[in-house]
Enzyme design. Sequence first.
Site, PDB file in Angstrom:
ATOM      1  N   CYS A  28       1.136  97.849  18.226  1.00  0.00           N
ATOM      2  CA  CYS A  28       1.353  97.034  17.040  1.00  0.00           C
ATOM      3  C   CYS A  28       0.412  95.846  17.114  1.00  0.00           C
ATOM      4  O   CYS A  28       0.270  95.231  18.169  1.00  0.00           O
ATOM      5  CB  CYS A  28       2.806  96.562  17.025  1.00  0.00           C
ATOM      6  SG  CYS A  28       3.199  95.500  15.626  1.00  0.00           S
TER       7      CYS A  28
ATOM      8  N   HIS B 281       6.755 103.034  11.107  1.00  0.00           N
ATOM      9  CA  HIS B 281       6.532 101.774  11.844  1.00  0.00           C
ATOM     10  C   HIS B 281       6.335 100.615  10.861  1.00  0.00           C
ATOM     11  O   HIS B 281       6.936  99.545  11.007  1.00  0.00           O
ATOM     12  CB  HIS B 281       5.308 101.947  12.756  1.00  0.00           C
ATOM     13  CG  HIS B 281       4.911 100.714  13.513  1.00  0.00           C
ATOM     14  ND1 HIS B 281       4.977 100.636  14.890  1.00  0.00           N
ATOM     15  CD2 HIS B 281       4.443  99.514  13.102  1.00  0.00           C
ATOM     16  CE1 HIS B 281       4.576  99.420  15.275  1.00  0.00           C
ATOM     17  NE2 HIS B 281       4.232  98.728  14.217  1.00  0.00           N
ATOM     18  N   GLU B 282       5.494 100.829   9.836  1.00  0.00           N
ATOM     19  CA  GLU B 282       5.194  99.747   8.884  1.00  0.00           C
ATOM     20  C   GLU B 282       6.409  99.402   8.030  1.00  0.00           C
ATOM     21  O   GLU B 282       6.663  98.231   7.750  1.00  0.00           O
ATOM     22  CB  GLU B 282       4.006 100.120   7.990  1.00  0.00           C
ATOM     23  CG  GLU B 282       2.675 100.310   8.712  1.00  0.00           C
ATOM     24  CD  GLU B 282       2.345  99.204   9.698  1.00  0.00           C
ATOM     25  OE1 GLU B 282       2.674  98.033   9.428  1.00  0.00           O
ATOM     26  OE2 GLU B 282       1.779  99.501  10.757  1.00  0.00           O
TER      27      GLU B 282
ATOM     28  N   HIS C 144       8.683  97.131   9.637  1.00  0.00           N
ATOM     29  CA  HIS C 144       8.230  95.725   9.513  1.00  0.00           C
ATOM     30  C   HIS C 144       8.759  95.085   8.227  1.00  0.00           C
ATOM     31  O   HIS C 144       9.136  93.920   8.222  1.00  0.00           O
ATOM     32  CB  HIS C 144       6.699  95.642   9.457  1.00  0.00           C
ATOM     33  CG  HIS C 144       6.019  95.600  10.789  1.00  0.00           C
ATOM     34  ND1 HIS C 144       6.249  94.609  11.712  1.00  0.00           N
ATOM     35  CD2 HIS C 144       5.082  96.409  11.346  1.00  0.00           C
ATOM     36  CE1 HIS C 144       5.485  94.823  12.784  1.00  0.00           C
ATOM     37  NE2 HIS C 144       4.771  95.908  12.590  1.00  0.00           N
TER      38      HIS C 144
END
Length: 191
Positions: A107, A149-150, A153
Amino acid sequence: MVLEVVKYGHPALRRKGERIEKLTPEIQQLIADMFETMYAAKGVGLAAQQVGRALQLTVLDVRGATDRPSTLEIAGKEANVEALMPIALINPEITPVGNPIAGPEGCLSFPEIFADIVRPDMTEVRALNQKFESVEFRCGGLLSRAVQHEIDHLNGILFIDRMKRADKEELKPELDALQAETKEALKKAKG
Ligand code: ZN
């Protein structure tokens, strides 16, 4: 313009993003800057939180990662991943599907920290793209992992939250040091 990527310990990384209701010139500029920042950092994805903005916005481009393939289906048909890239996802809604699979992740907010993370291997995505057009697709491989993953966020979730306990324990000295460094820099910036 290349923006500063905030590091672990910065409060923006824990904020849930607000929905974007209109593609204003300011948002268009932010998207352009996020692409530029992501390419400068050699990342495959970047979320608004990572440039200090709590918005439902992420940018992705997996074309550079030739050693880690991606798959794409649009309306049930196999499609060309490269043709979809680069892509911004605005107000995305995802459904991870398929079998949980472990794969390496890093990351940009955690320099030099890597770990295997278990995630479902496919993702169904509905979002608006950088032109504010609806997009709907199903992806696998690296793109699926990057999307999950994004979008974590965008909800204030970080990959360390999904690490195996033993991996996180082993990385604890590095994580603590990074967090302390970020907090120290923030304090200094405030004066
Ligand atoms: Zn990240």
